[in-house]
Design an enzyme around this catalytic site. Structure first.
Site, PDB file in Angstrom:
ATOM      1  N   MET A 101       0.816  -1.214   0.000  1.00  0.00           N
ATOM      2  CA  MET A 101       0.000   0.000   0.000  1.00  0.00           C
ATOM      3  C   MET A 101       0.851   1.265   0.000  1.00  0.00           C
ATOM      4  SD  MET A 101      -2.863  -1.176   2.772  1.00  0.00           S
ATOM      5  CE  MET A 101      -3.769   0.367   2.620  1.00  0.00           C
ATOM      6  N   GLY A 102       2.021   1.210   0.612  1.00  0.00           N
ATOM      7  CA  GLY A 102       2.847   2.410   0.696  1.00  0.00           C
ATOM      8  C   GLY A 102       4.153   2.128   1.408  1.00  0.00           C
ATOM      9  N   GLY A 104       7.450   4.381   3.634  1.00  0.00           N
ATOM     10  CA  GLY A 104       7.944   5.634   4.190  1.00  0.00           C
ATOM     11  C   GLY A 104       9.231   5.410   4.944  1.00  0.00           C
ATOM     12  N   THR A 105       9.655   6.421   5.648  1.00  0.00           N
ATOM     13  CA  THR A 105      10.891   6.322   6.411  1.00  0.00           C
ATOM     14  C   THR A 105      10.810   5.213   7.448  1.00  0.00           C
ATOM     15  OG1 THR A 105      11.128   8.704   6.123  1.00  0.00           O
ATOM     16  CG2 THR A 105      12.550   7.665   7.754  1.00  0.00           C
ATOM     17  N   PHE A 106       9.628   5.020   8.033  1.00  0.00           N
ATOM     18  CA  PHE A 106       9.442   4.041   9.102  1.00  0.00           C
ATOM     19  C   PHE A 106       9.506   2.602   8.596  1.00  0.00           C
ATOM     20  CE2 PHE A 106       5.383   4.703   7.140  1.00  0.00           C
ATOM     21  CZ  PHE A 106       4.878   3.422   7.022  1.00  0.00           C
ATOM     22  N   GLY A 107       9.095   2.350   7.352  1.00  0.00           N
ATOM     23  CA  GLY A 107       8.990   0.987   6.837  1.00  0.00           C
ATOM     24  C   GLY A 107       7.974   0.912   5.720  1.00  0.00           C
ATOM     25  N   GLN A 108       7.130  -0.126   5.740  1.00  0.00           N
ATOM     26  CA  GLN A 108       6.163  -0.357   4.672  1.00  0.00           C
ATOM     27  C   GLN A 108       4.782  -0.643   5.260  1.00  0.00           C
ATOM     28  OE1 GLN A 108       8.435  -2.962   1.471  1.00  0.00           O
ATOM     29  NE2 GLN A 108       8.973  -3.616   3.520  1.00  0.00           N
ATOM     30  N   VAL A 109       3.755  -0.410   4.443  1.00  0.00           N
ATOM     31  CA  VAL A 109       2.394  -0.793   4.800  1.00  0.00           C
ATOM     32  C   VAL A 109       1.903  -1.776   3.755  1.00  0.00           C
ATOM     33  CG1 VAL A 109       0.022  -0.030   5.180  1.00  0.00           C
ATOM     34  CG2 VAL A 109       1.929   1.403   5.935  1.00  0.00           C
ATOM     35  N   ASP A 220       2.199  15.422  14.023  1.00  0.00           N
ATOM     36  CA  ASP A 220       2.469  15.225  12.594  1.00  0.00           C
ATOM     37  C   ASP A 220       1.167  15.190  11.795  1.00  0.00           C
ATOM     38  OD1 ASP A 220       4.088  14.997  10.375  1.00  0.00           O
ATOM     39  OD2 ASP A 220       4.254  12.813  10.495  1.00  0.00           O
TER      40      ASP A 220
END
Length: 434
Positions: A101-102, A104-109, A220
């Site tokens: 799905m997406g 980002g800096t944190f990881g993946q969804v 955020d």
């Protein structure tokens, strides 16, 4: 509708935040080379009953050391610590990966199918790096705290489950629709009708007020972190384009079929008593007290809400910048000069943005001609709103002037904003008007 969720993780000082619960483990990576048989031991937590599922596997479940319906063979993470997966394989015996799905800096969804609950869920797989793991554990605490108080789950995304899988914290969420940012992007950044902006703004402020009542600061807020509950949409005429060529169908624009939304991404959420000296918020939605190093608190969320409302009714971010001096110059262009009492209290890192300690070093300090143009083209706030809003413009301008006050002490809080005439004067009882 296709959805993507790209979530930024702005903090660099997460080591300052205490860990909230002991680390649990599922299927940790074995020493290299990996053994042929990898035991699968569930140590996650099902939110709601606190119980641990008791999986029982038939004797023929394992074949040559690999579970047919369970986890795939162990493989190393990529160079950035992201979990490496293949669509169609399982993430523990319970979840089957459907799509990405997406990221980002944190990881993946990942979009996954929950074999136990027979429903589609979204799973946030955090990078196997300590600071992101620690932030994820804090997010789990926040999510569970929110869920205990959010009766009906109408304000914030609901956590379904969480577990530690091969050194990746995995958080299971209900599956929602696209973010407001993705909806705008897929819609060629065409603005929402003012009545829909009113309804979306009311829900965001109710969610923020709910969090603030629990002594939590989101830090955020942005369109990427506000998700529509449903992916369904309708096509309506876009009267701004009716006079142009209609060969590409540009005279139509999409609107969400339902205005219901929920907040997501609580990895940056802070408790009231924690350290508030580091930099928070994604750049475009960052409050002036954060840039000036004056410390921050609940009002930083309300500044972000003000920026979000402008973006929803104009289609573009209010402050499209990536540099502090230019950002402050944009603020002064739209909202007027910064208060002197805030300027003189700015920390050492922010002193360089001012000449003789009192006046913003602009335009002399501009780094390029493009930067000068970016600031110069911005109109004053009232003019900006009247370019995009027909009725209710006066009430919206007054609300935004309260949310975008420089001094956080004078800024409207969430409850005050909800009582503003923009929300109370012409309130629709049956959703927004098209």
């Amino acid at each position: 509708m296709e959805t993507q969720r790209i979530v930024e993780f702005p903090h660099k000082n997460m080591d300052k935040r205490p860990r909230k619960r002991p680390r649990l483990t599922w299927d940790m990576p074995p020493p290299l080379p990996p053994p042929k048989v990898l035991p699968a031991i569930y140590c996650g937590q099902e939110f709601g009953n606190g119980g641990i599922p008791n999986f029982s596997f038939p004797n023929n479940m394992f074949y040559r050391g690999i579970s047919r319906n369970g986890s795939p063979p162990w493989r190393p993470d990529d160079k950035d610590g992201h979990y490496v997966f293949t669509v169609g394989e399982s993430l523990t015996p319970r979840y089957r990966i459907l799509s990405k799905m997406g990221e980002g800096t944190f990881g993946q969804v990942l979009e996954c199918f929950d074999n136990e609950k027979q429903e589609v869920v979204a799973i946030k797989i955090v990078r196997s790096i300590n600071k992101y793991r620690e932030a994820a554990m804090i997010e789990i605490d926040v999510l569970q705290r929110l869920a205990r108080h959010d009766i009906g789950g109408a304000r914030c995304v609901q956590i379904r489950n969480w577990f530690d899988y091969r050194n990746h914290i995995c958080i299971v969420f209900e599956r929602l629709g696209p973010s407001l940012y993705d909806f705008l992007r897929k819609n060629s950044y065409r603005s929402f009708p003012i009545d829909l902006v009113r309804e979306l703004g009311r829900q965001v402020l109710e969610s923020v007020a709910f969090m603030h009542d629990l002594r939590l600061i989101h830090t955020d807020l942005k369109p990427e972190n506000i998700l529509l509950v449903s992916s369904e949409y309708i096509k309506v005429p876009d009267y701004k384009f009716l006079s142009r060529s209609a060969k590409d169908g540009s005279y139509f624009k999409n609107l969400p079929k339902s205005s219901a939304i929920k907040l997501i991404d609580f990895g940056s959420t802070t408790y009231e008593h924690q350290d508030h000296s580091y930099v928070v918020s994604t750049r475009h939605y960052r409050a002036p007290e954060v840039i000036l190093g004056l410390g921050w608190n609940y009002p930083c969320d309300l500044w972000s809400v003000g920026c979000i409302l402008v973006e929803l009714c104009s289609g573009e971010a209010l402050f499209q910048t990536h540099e502090n001096l230019e950002h402050l110059a944009m603020m002064e262009r739209v909202l007027g000069p910064l208060p002197q009492h805030m300027v003189v209290r700015a920390d050492r890192r922010a002193e360089k943005y001012f000449r003789r300690g009192t006046r913003l070093d602009w335009p002399d300090g501009a780094t390029s001609r493009e930067s000068l143009k970016a600031v110069w083209k911005l109109p004053r706030l009232p003019n900006l709103i009247m370019q995009h809003v027909d009725h209710s413009a006066g009430d919206l301008i007054d609300l935004l002037q309260g949310l975008l006050r420089y001094d956080p002490v004078e800024r409207l809080n969430a409850r005050e904003a909800l009582r503003h005439p923009f929300f109370t004067r012409d309130r629709r009882r049956f959703g927004y008007s098209l």
